[in-house]
Design an enzyme around this catalytic site. Structure first.
Site, PDB file in Angstrom:
ATOM      1  CB  SER A  58      -0.972  -0.039   1.186  1.00 11.91           C
ATOM      2  OG  SER A  58      -1.976   0.931   1.065  1.00 11.91           O
ATOM      3  CG  ASP A 115      -6.714  -2.555  -3.449  1.00 11.96           C
ATOM      4  OD1 ASP A 115      -7.229  -1.525  -2.973  1.00 11.96           O
ATOM      5  OD2 ASP A 115      -5.488  -2.784  -3.413  1.00 11.96           O
ATOM      6  CG  HIS A 155      -5.843  -2.098   0.220  1.00  7.32           C
ATOM      7  ND1 HIS A 155      -4.970  -1.821  -0.812  1.00  7.32           N
ATOM      8  CD2 HIS A 155      -5.352  -1.472   1.317  1.00  7.32           C
ATOM      9  CE1 HIS A 155      -4.006  -1.047  -0.352  1.00  7.32           C
ATOM     10  NE2 HIS A 155      -4.210  -0.827   0.938  1.00  7.32           N
TER      11      HIS A 155
END
Length: 309
Positions: A160, A253, A283
């Site tokens: 991320s 995601d 995610h």
């Protein structure tokens, strides 16, 4: 196109969505402290913490600063590759403590040294403070390996926001030859600060990470005057000198499409790229390993194979 969620995540996501709806109904105001506490709660879903031959805290010194790190090695007497890990959390949350189990598993799966970086977080330290910390560790990591043998291969990895840091450093390394990066591992990376890809809308509600939360993270990370497109690795320069890359994507995601587009641009620039999409994952699935153990086993296996190729 909206992602199709794995059945074994239905109960978890239902509970998350109920909690989000209740918070909105109660008028809960988002704060950095609350966001950090909520991310830390995911530690309850990562209960397997393997032992390692070497696991120590340390500091990398740079520009009169001490940057805390955690160092892991499955075999401190062997000259292993060095992988420097930048945790996720929207540039506002996360910690080396939260990511301790993940870094241990990477060290074991890839048989490498892992250095996990406690970089500075927004909004207390906005862009680019955290990136600068991570760059300093990539340049000075040898300071914390005095009791550990290590080889010449240096990799960076992150999930991320950590992926955003990796890709920004890969751009810096194009002109700064003192920044040695042999490979990068990007796990559902955030590379577009304009949130312009279709999946931000398609997957932007109902899958844990929501569009409004992404925007809130970025608003806290950047000052108003900054050009978010110019800061986005997705819209930066690409060339064949960039490191070989493993790009991991989650199909449910909001960041799915920007990760795929980033991999495409790397490939067009002549970079060796491997892409693996976990089509039914959300995610941050790495942070809920107990619920998606098979997928996480595959993830660590992928990382191990990529490191040692």
């Amino acid at each position: 196109m909206r992602g199709e969620l794995a059945e074994h995540l239905n109960e978890f996501i239902t509970g998350v969505n109920q909690a989000i709806a209740q918070a909105k109904e109660d008028g809960v105001v988002a704060t950095p402290e609350l966001a950090r506490a909520n991310l830390a709660k995911l530690a309850a879903f990562v209960t397997q913490v393997p032992k390692l031959a070497y696991a120590e805290d340390g500091y990398v010194f740079a520009d009169q600063m001490e940057i805390p790190v955690k160092v892991y090695s499955p075999a401190p007497e062997e000259e292993l590759p060095v992988l420097i890990y930048f945790h996720g959390g929207g540039h506002m949350c996360g910690s080396t403590e939260l990511y301790d189990p993940m870094c241990r598993k990477i060290a074991i799966a890839a048989r490498c040294i892992v250095i996990s970086v406690e970089y500075r977080l927004a909004p207390e330290f906005p862009y680019p403070a955290g990136i600068n910390d991570c760059e300093d560790v990539v340049k000075g990591f040898h300071q914390v390996l005095k009791n550990v043998q290590y080889g010449n291969k240096v990799l960076i990895a992150g999930d991320s926001a950590g992926g955003a840091i990796c890709t920004t450093l890969a751009i810096r390394a194009m002109t700064d030859k003192s920044l040695k990066i042999d490979k990068q591992i990007l796990i559902y990376p955030s590379v577009d600060y304009t949130s312009s890809m279709p999946s931000v809308e398609d997957n932007g509600t109902g899958f844990l990470l929501e569009k409004t939360r992404i925007q809130w993270y970025f608003d806290n990370y950047f000052d108003d005057y900054e050009d978010r497109e110019a800061m986005s690795p997705l819209f930066g320069p690409f060339d064949a000198t960039m490191p070989d890359s493993l790009v991991v994507i989650a199909g449910c995601d909001p960041l799915r499409d920007e990760g795929l587009e980033y991999a495409k641009k790397l490939r067009l620039a002549g970079v060796n790229v491997e892409v693996r999409e976990f089509k039914n994952m959300i995610h941050a699935f790495m942070n809920i390993e107990d619920l998606v153990s098979e997928e996480c086993r595959e993830l660590y296996s992928l990382i191990g194979s990529f490191v040692n190729r």
